[in-house]
Scaffold this motif. Structure first.
Motif, short mmCIF file in Angstrom:
data_model
loop_
_atom_site.label_atom_id
_atom_site.label_comp_id
_atom_site.label_asym_id
_atom_site.label_seq_id
_atom_site.Cartn_x
_atom_site.Cartn_y
_atom_site.Cartn_z
N ARG A 212 -27.76 -11.62 2.83
CA ARG A 212 -26.90 -11.50 1.65
C ARG A 212 -26.87 -12.79 0.84
N GLY B 167 -29.03 -13.12 -2.41
CA GLY B 167 -28.70 -12.43 -3.65
C GLY B 167 -29.53 -11.19 -3.91
N ASP C 204 -29.43 -11.03 -7.79
CA ASP C 204 -28.38 -11.80 -8.46
C ASP C 204 -28.90 -13.22 -8.58
N LEU D 172 -27.12 -16.41 -7.34
CA LEU D 172 -27.24 -16.64 -5.90
C LEU D 172 -28.66 -17.00 -5.50
N HIS D 173 -29.64 -16.31 -6.06
CA HIS D 173 -31.01 -16.49 -5.59
C HIS D 173 -31.58 -17.86 -5.96
N TRP E 106 -30.21 -20.21 -3.56
CA TRP E 106 -30.83 -19.95 -2.26
C TRP E 106 -32.21 -20.60 -2.20
N ARG F 48 -24.58 -5.74 -9.83
CA ARG F 48 -24.65 -6.78 -8.81
C ARG F 48 -23.41 -6.64 -7.94
N GLU F 49 -23.15 -7.63 -7.09
CA GLU F 49 -22.02 -7.52 -6.19
C GLU F 49 -20.68 -7.55 -6.93
#
Length: 314
Positions: free
Chosen positions: A75, A78, A128, A131-132, A135, A216-217
């Motif tokens: 998770r 993303g 997303d 986030l990515h 990451w 997205r989330e």
């Protein structure tokens, strides 16, 4: 080998990650931090949009699909696999990139919204990017790769201290590589609060006025535009209203969603993605730019080819 990657969008960061994983000594130099790049604005729905040539783009897209599929279990990356539909106002054949996805079905006639006569249904990665990108930067740090901010006046200025330069400058390659075939395609989106949406929807029947709703989330991306040769990054209120109206016509719940922000970016369009090695007086450059509206979709597939190009130089 010592490699300097120019550009910190999704293509640059992914290429740097794959190069570092392959054992190269890598650093990233970019005019902007990742969260300020065009990649940060992308709806990041896996889709081979405005990227050519078809055969290579299909191959790169398939490789990226597999890579994102593997990342979906984490998770923090993303990445989510989400089902969705692309809708058409006239019957269409299967897409040229059909072999890049494991499954694709027709939308049954009684499930088509009013005014639509055909549609595809498929499950694809949705990323997303807030986030990515973080990451990717975190993964690079673990491998000892830093991201430095700095502007280059010319590509040759990236050579001191390295064996190979990898040019992932996106639209910036127009100046750095002297490539006048690159042109901006303006995209504007609206970010709204998540309202319980799980599936995405896409309508490209009007080429310069796209309609897409991508969940997205915690947010939903509403789009969009595709204006050729337009690099204006100012938000245009009239287009915001048009985007909201088009999206609400497809997903009525979008009409009441709380608006969180507006984003504008310029896609780096080119007649074909440039992924090749050029031998310059100061050393070799592996060019990887011109991904149009498919930077995320092509990122991992192209990164694998960048690693192969660098391997051949060794």
């Amino acid at each position: 080998m010592r490699v300097r990657v120019v550009g910190a969008g999704v293509v640059g960061l992914t290429s740097a990650l794959r190069l570092a994983e392959a054992g190269h000594q890598v650093e990233v130099l970019a005019a902007q931090l990742p969260q300020s790049t065009t990649s940060s604005i992308a709806a990041a729905l896996w889709y081979p949009y405005r990227a050519y040539p078809e055969t290579e783009v299909t191959r790169w897209s398939a490789a990226s699909y597999a890579a994102f599929g593997a990342l979906a279990a984490d998770r923090r990356s993303g990445v989510r696999l989400r089902r969705g539909r692309e809708l058409f106002r006239a019957p269409v054949a299967e897409p040229w990139w059909r072999s890049a996805v494991p499954e694709l079905a027709r939308v049954a006639g009684d499930h088509l919204p009013e005014g639509y006569l055909d549609g595809y249904q498929l499950t694809v990665p949705v990323v997303d990017m807030a986030l990515h990108l973080d990451w990717l930067v975190t993964g690079l740090r673990r491998l000892g790769v830093g991201v430095q901010v700095g502007r280059l006046d010319e590509l040759d200025a990236a050579f001191p201290g390295v064996d190979v330069v990898v040019n992932c400058a996106g639209l910036g390659a127009r100046e750095l590589a002297g490539d006048r075939t690159l042109s901006p395609v303006r995209g504007q989106v609206v970010v709204v609060e998540q309202f319980g949406l799980t599936d995405w929807v896409l309508d490209q029947n009007e080429p310069d006025q796209l309609t897409y709703v991508v969940p997205r989330e915690s947010t939903v991306i509403l789009g969009g535009t595709a204006q050729e040769g337009d690099a204006d990054l100012e938000v245009r209120p009239a287009e915001t209203e048009a985007i909201l109206a088009r999206c609400a016509a497809l997903i009525p719940e979008a009409a009441g969603a709380r608006v969180l922000g507006h984003r504008v970016g310029a896609r780096p369009a080119r007649p074909a993605v440039r992924l090749e090695t050029e031998i310059r007086p100061d050393g070799p450059v592996v060019h990887c730019y011109g991904h149009g509206g498919a930077g995320v979709t092509l990122s991992y597939g192209c990164a694998d080819d960048v690693v192969e190009q660098v391997r051949r130089l060794g």
